[in-house]
Design an enzyme around this catalytic site. Sequence first.
Site, PDB file in Angstrom:
ATOM      1  N   GLU A 191       0.827  -1.213   0.000  1.00  0.00           N
ATOM      2  CA  GLU A 191       0.000   0.000   0.000  1.00  0.00           C
ATOM      3  C   GLU A 191       0.856   1.255   0.000  1.00  0.00           C
ATOM      4  OE1 GLU A 191      -3.074   0.048  -0.428  1.00  0.00           O
ATOM      5  OE2 GLU A 191      -3.984  -1.806   0.316  1.00  0.00           O
ATOM      6  N   ASP A 327      -4.112  -9.679  -8.649  1.00  0.00           N
ATOM      7  CA  ASP A 327      -4.359  -8.738  -9.724  1.00  0.00           C
ATOM      8  C   ASP A 327      -3.194  -7.906 -10.238  1.00  0.00           C
ATOM      9  OD1 ASP A 327      -5.007  -8.015  -6.950  1.00  0.00           O
ATOM     10  OD2 ASP A 327      -5.264  -6.017  -7.743  1.00  0.00           O
ATOM     11  N   GLU A 445     -19.742  -5.874  -4.948  1.00  0.00           N
ATOM     12  CA  GLU A 445     -18.342  -6.233  -4.717  1.00  0.00           C
ATOM     13  C   GLU A 445     -18.026  -7.627  -5.263  1.00  0.00           C
ATOM     14  OE1 GLU A 445     -14.450  -5.532  -2.762  1.00  0.00           O
ATOM     15  OE2 GLU A 445     -16.023  -4.353  -3.697  1.00  0.00           O
ATOM     16  N   GLU A 511     -12.300   0.159 -10.554  1.00  0.00           N
ATOM     17  CA  GLU A 511     -11.840  -0.769 -11.591  1.00  0.00           C
ATOM     18  C   GLU A 511     -12.699  -0.782 -12.851  1.00  0.00           C
ATOM     19  OE1 GLU A 511     -10.123  -1.806  -7.757  1.00  0.00           O
ATOM     20  OE2 GLU A 511     -12.206  -1.643  -8.399  1.00  0.00           O
ATOM     21  N   THR A 599      -1.130   0.892 -10.264  1.00  0.00           N
ATOM     22  CA  THR A 599      -2.386   0.285  -9.849  1.00  0.00           C
ATOM     23  C   THR A 599      -3.199   1.177  -8.923  1.00  0.00           C
ATOM     24  OG1 THR A 599      -3.323  -1.849  -9.176  1.00  0.00           O
ATOM     25  CG2 THR A 599      -1.578  -0.930  -7.779  1.00  0.00           C
TER      26      THR A 599
END
Length: 609
Positions: A191, A327, A445, A511, A599
């Site tokens: 993160e 991902d 979700e 996304e 990302t």
Amino acid sequence: MPVLSRRRIGAYLLAGLLVFFFLSFRSLDTDGFTSAGRRPGVATSAAGDHPDGEHVTGRPQSRWKRLKTQYPVTSFRPIPTGTPLTLPKVQKDFGTESDADRKERLLRQHRVKDTFTRCWNSYREKAWMSDELAPVSGGRKDFFGGWGATLVDSLDTLWIMGMRSEFNEAVAAVANISFETSKEKDVNVFETNIRYLGGFLAAYDLSGDERLLEKAVEVGEMLYVAFDTPNRMPITRWNWNDAARGKAQVAHENVLLAEIGTFSLEFTRLSLVTGDPKWFDASQRVMEAFQTQQPKTHLPGLWPVLVNAKKMTFNEHTDYTLGAMADSLYEYLPKTYALVGGLLPMYREMYQSAMSTAIRHNLFRPMLPDQEDILVSGLVTARLEDGQVVTKLKPEGQHLVCFAGGMLALGGKLIENQTHVDRGEKLTNGCVWAYKASPLGIMPETFFMLPCESTRQCKWDEQLWMQAALEKAGMSINDINPEEAAAQIAHRRLPKGFTAIPDARYILRPEAIESVFILYRITGRVDLLESAWAMFRAIDSNTRTELANSALHDITVTEEKPSMSDSMESFWLGETLKYFYLVFSEPDLISLDEYVFNTEAHPLKRLLP
């Protein structure tokens, strides 16, 4: 993660109050580090050094830079050099826009900017320098080190939207953040890399402000210490207090794929702009290990969601997905290839191999009432049984995996593989369909669907769909009458096509619009602009609070307004609204032929011939 969030895998809990209080006032053994003894906002650290020993800015070295290395690197991988290749053009050549179309587009763009401005002003007023604003209560939250995640994540959005005075104020503020203190015991290295390092690098690439490069180097110096292990594999959930004391570190045995494999963009770009090869070397060692083991997994081409960083074995687990927990590793393969102008062909090769397997095993066509030809990406379990690999598809869709449509479309253009572009288009269409099919116009979700037996044609069978939906609920259609079956499905609020919705939240995710944006820039499909506008209106109207916008608990409700979770992660301003703004912008604003997005939607400059 209950379903773990892409680019924010594991927003974990703060330390207990007593532990926090203790750490706040305790001095560490190494050069005066403290866990939370100084408030972020008092600058005590500085930028890193060039290899020749000259400081980037002439300020003192950071304490992370001065920390003794336990396992020094004796030979660094050299930064990619040479003339970048002329890679295939990504963006469509857009023709002349009519006055009416331009007027409508700009009105929509302004609406997006108004929403951003409203959220930014509330954050500035009520949660300045904290990680997040609580958009319902007006409080503040610190889940990502307490270093102002929303502030840093929003820097490049401010620049892109032309908010120069707000940008300058924000840069002055972030210049005073100290990455030698934290409100948390452990640091999520993934993160911190994508939000902070990526945020500073992108804002620097856009503005050229040297203060932002200083902060990028400062964060880079801190993150580099997490790689100081015997095999140079990083500790992804990192006890930085122990590291600051000089305690020897060892990489962990169970590590999420995305968390260990998402450094190549930020670390390579940092090495390129500073001339210091150590960050490129750090990420490259990890990716070389992945490359070596790529053909040796149960599903050759893909890697499982859990890997062993301590033993450097990346092929033992059995679950394979493009979604949560995996991902961004896959996302970074074609993007790193583009970032360095094709000078690292290994990333092209790894991407080709991974997507060849994913297209064959993970993508499925769901049975739909309108029989639309779309794709969804699911999870595959691959096990050895009697010496043979046996695979099983779990047809679970995720909002998070909607990024894959844009990835395949972009990757396909970069390597001139039209099959990838076509699959990316169908995946993106699938996410648009899920938005339209949901009661509020917002996809959930996670959800389950019924895979078609054939991708060429798939006739709708309502009885078969009801049977699958009831089986997901632990019932059989043979045990109840048709009225009871219909009542059970209605009770679960399942739109036709969905067989289960185990997680009905919407957490302000980016996304779907990310892939819509990329696909629009590649194809110029006008219907994508209409889809984007419908998505924005649905999201903004349902998530708007008096202050900003909030995540929702359940998007399947129809009788009343959905309840809000008082959460607005930094990616709402750093990603979601940025992509909405860019889809309604002129195509040359952050061209995909000049930038790649990390990302966390931070645009980094590509090497160009």
